[in-house]
Design a protein around this motif. Sequence first.
Motif, PDB file in Angstrom:
ATOM      1  N   TYR A 138       1.013  -1.577   0.047  1.00  0.00           N
ATOM      2  CA  TYR A 138       0.044   0.267   0.242  1.00  0.00           C
ATOM      3  C   TYR A 138       0.863   1.347  -0.097  1.00  0.00           C
ATOM      4  CZ  TYR A 138       0.683   1.041   5.052  1.00  0.00           C
ATOM      5  OH  TYR A 138       1.055   0.792   6.197  1.00  0.00           O
ATOM      6  N   LYS A 422      -1.866   8.205  -3.620  1.00  0.00           N
ATOM      7  CA  LYS A 422      -3.228   7.255  -3.209  1.00  0.00           C
ATOM      8  C   LYS A 422      -3.127   5.745  -3.287  1.00  0.00           C
ATOM      9  CE  LYS A 422      -5.613  11.864  -5.460  1.00  0.00           C
ATOM     10  NZ  LYS A 422      -6.197  11.656  -6.727  1.00  0.00           N
ATOM     11  N   SER A 424      -4.900   1.697  -3.038  1.00  0.00           N
ATOM     12  CA  SER A 424      -5.967   0.940  -3.468  1.00  0.00           C
ATOM     13  C   SER A 424      -6.086  -0.411  -2.940  1.00  0.00           C
ATOM     14  CB  SER A 424      -6.723   1.150  -4.923  1.00  0.00           C
ATOM     15  OG  SER A 424      -6.028   0.741  -5.694  1.00  0.00           O
ATOM     16  N   TYR A 426      -8.500  -3.758  -3.728  1.00  0.00           N
ATOM     17  CA  TYR A 426     -10.271  -4.125  -4.358  1.00  0.00           C
ATOM     18  C   TYR A 426     -10.314  -6.111  -4.137  1.00  0.00           C
ATOM     19  CZ  TYR A 426     -11.969   0.212  -5.567  1.00  0.00           C
ATOM     20  OH  TYR A 426     -12.416   1.344  -5.760  1.00  0.00           O
ATOM     21  N   SER A 454     -11.321  -0.432  -1.691  1.00  0.00           N
ATOM     22  CA  SER A 454     -10.739   0.941  -0.314  1.00  0.00           C
ATOM     23  C   SER A 454      -9.978   1.850  -1.533  1.00  0.00           C
ATOM     24  CB  SER A 454     -10.143   0.525   0.376  1.00  0.00           C
ATOM     25  OG  SER A 454      -8.703  -0.216   0.495  1.00  0.00           O
ATOM     26  N   GLU A 455     -10.498   2.748  -1.406  1.00  0.00           N
ATOM     27  CA  GLU A 455      -8.656   3.867  -1.818  1.00  0.00           C
ATOM     28  C   GLU A 455      -9.040   5.099  -0.498  1.00  0.00           C
ATOM     29  OE1 GLU A 455      -8.658   4.204  -5.231  1.00  0.00           O
ATOM     30  OE2 GLU A 455     -10.232   2.886  -5.833  1.00  0.00           O
TER      31      GLU A 455
END
Length: 797
Positions: A138, A422, A424, A426, A454-455
């Motif tokens: 992440y 940024k 994400s 999924y 999620s973001e």
Amino acid sequence: MKQTTTFLTPSRIALAAAALCTSLAHAAPAAPLEDTPAAAEAPAVQDTTPPGALATVEISTRKTRSTVAMSGTEIQKVMPGVNPLKALQALPGVSFQTADPWGNNEQNLSLFVHGFNGQQLGYTMDGVPLGDQQYGNYNGLAPQRAVTSENVRSVVLSTGAGDLGTASTSNLGGTIETYSSDPLNRRNINLQQTLGSHKASRSFVRFDSGDIGAGNSFYLSGLHHEAKAWDFNGKQSNDQFNAKFVHQGESGKLTVYADWSDKTEPNEDSTLHQAGLAAPYTRPFLYPDFAAALAYLDANGAPPAAVGANFRNYYSDAQRTDRLAYVKHEAYLGQDATWTNQYYYHRNDGAGVVAGPINQAGLPALFRAYYPNQDLKSVFGNSGYATRTTEYKINRQGLMSTLRWDLGEHRIQTGLWFEHNKSSAYRRWYPLDVNNPSTPYQRPANPLITQYGSEIDNKVVQFHLQDEWKLRPDVTLQGGFKSSLQFAEGLFPVQQLAATLSGGSRGLPEGKITTRKWFLPQLGARWDISSTDQAFANVQKNMRQFVTYGGGGNSPWSLSSQAAFDYFKDTAKPETALTYELGLRTSRQLGAGPLTGFDGQVSLYHVDFKDRQLAISSNPIITSFAGGTTILSNVGDVKTDGVDVGATFHFGRAFSFYDAVSYNRSTYQDSYLSGTTVVPTAGKTVPNTPEWMNKFIATIKPGADIEIQLQGDYVGRRYATYTNDLDVASYVLFGLNVSGKVPFETGFLKNMRWSVNVTNLADRKGVLQPNVGQASGSYATYPIPPRMGFITLKADI
């Protein structure tokens, strides 16, 4: 017992970096500071080896803390192409395990330094932050994906919290800094080929331009790596490209670096150990034998009841594609100052993939929420299997600016790091068609279910200021602080169905969390007792920012309800650590018979680790698939005491013996509550942290063209649960490297060399590492890989 549960835009950042580089390029000509490294260059870790002797580990002679390093040459002796982190297992206080001989597999990688796990350390490559190395990416990428191993110049381990200017939000327990090599000053083409056990093949080529005029040089390199897993039919593969350009001028140094990595690797499933459950030595997946996979399940898609949680999946793998680049300019501002500015960009697209039985670990209840009153086997392709993915994306960029300035007896350093990330995640489910089964080497398409998405938008700002004061010719004091700020917001564009969440939750949590810590101090001292001996002391406080990952792990956005998130936001505190270090270094040439030299370091440390975070779940296996009740809480403190002793004995130019002994005692100070039940962890040892470790490297050079290196790694007994009711045995592993020069030359190949590497020389079996997830009663393990052999040929053109 405790339980508490107007930024710069990317375009402005890019313009600012360009403007800084342009303006600094016209600075007045000047020489760099004597013995002052530029930002993100390898720190002053000096080779303390007596002249002509064989080197293994290098020890810093300028730091006020324990800092040790391995050069790229020594790293490649461990295994050509090895993960730089795996090479560090030879250093005192480091415990590293993984399933493959290169250390590339990230799912089952285990790393501990002074009782801190891998996610509580800081990682950089040429100064660029690499995140906290969680398997669910992440905020970064693994070092071997940021730079090809053969292009590594050195790796530096700093225990404690590392330098104040390190770009990391997770370095509670130290930093690991990887540095890429610069282009050679001569034109060259380097070729390397490795072949070995389990169809391993690693091909590497690098072109160096040499000096092409005006202080310009560059290199380009390419890698293709593949190897079969040792206990099942899965193929590890990696293609990677590196490019580096350097302009060295009188007024400064400009560096441009680019990396592209595309990696797929099969994942080894861990084996669960608990009373009444058979625990196989390995738990391989069934691919590519699809007929056996179909026969393995009953008519409802359930594995044999007798195997319990140790069922076999059809396949499992990790897919990662990374693009990383940076531009760095180091400006020499007169005789006394260096100003370095660096802009970096990282884009990641990855997926963790598992094709497993549809009737296990709470999945029927999850699937029925989406397909009520339907035959689940037919919904998912009539094979009895479904393919689950967690699909990751990272889009981050950052800017670092550091000024170093000599003012008489003072050396001032100040800097700023900004990152905007940024990311994400999924979670999706795909059918596995009985007539057209998928493979681990393709990304599934057309999901039946997107369970959640999620973001996370995260901005990090860190500032540091320090002064190194030469109080006397033989005494140096260092003091400073850093500020760490994080501004994170998490959203779920795709919400998990309320029917799949326990506790009456209506969805996964959303919201903002801002964390500010303005003053994290450091104070250190170094005393040059003599020309060969030094004493050092250091005390430093650091904080680990909250994990910004949605859907799993120890993250606020992975809690199972909005109420739990809001409570955590109002009451929880980030983890902090206060580290004390005291040590001695020495490097001596001797005339004691055959012993001609000795260099080493002893370091004592104490750590007060506060507000430890733990994700408490009633069933971690079900939670990971279906979203059970999870509470992320502060569960108390940890105290650590330890000592590291590392030394190299030199016997002329033909033989050296390096040995590193370490003792670590990390204990929980508090018990905690799981629901209404007290979990008695107070006074217990932190699991997976051995009290005793010993590593050695014996190097002999019987002739001018042959070198033999025997490595040993002892890891003591480790507890496998939080309450210490279960443990795994100690082990000793040996490795062998023999290298030499090819005794003949061809018309166009030069400097031809060969090496042979053997891992697990004694072919020992046992538990390599425990996978700790429960307070008591059960744990999972990965096994020790068997003996493997590899041969490498290298040549220049």
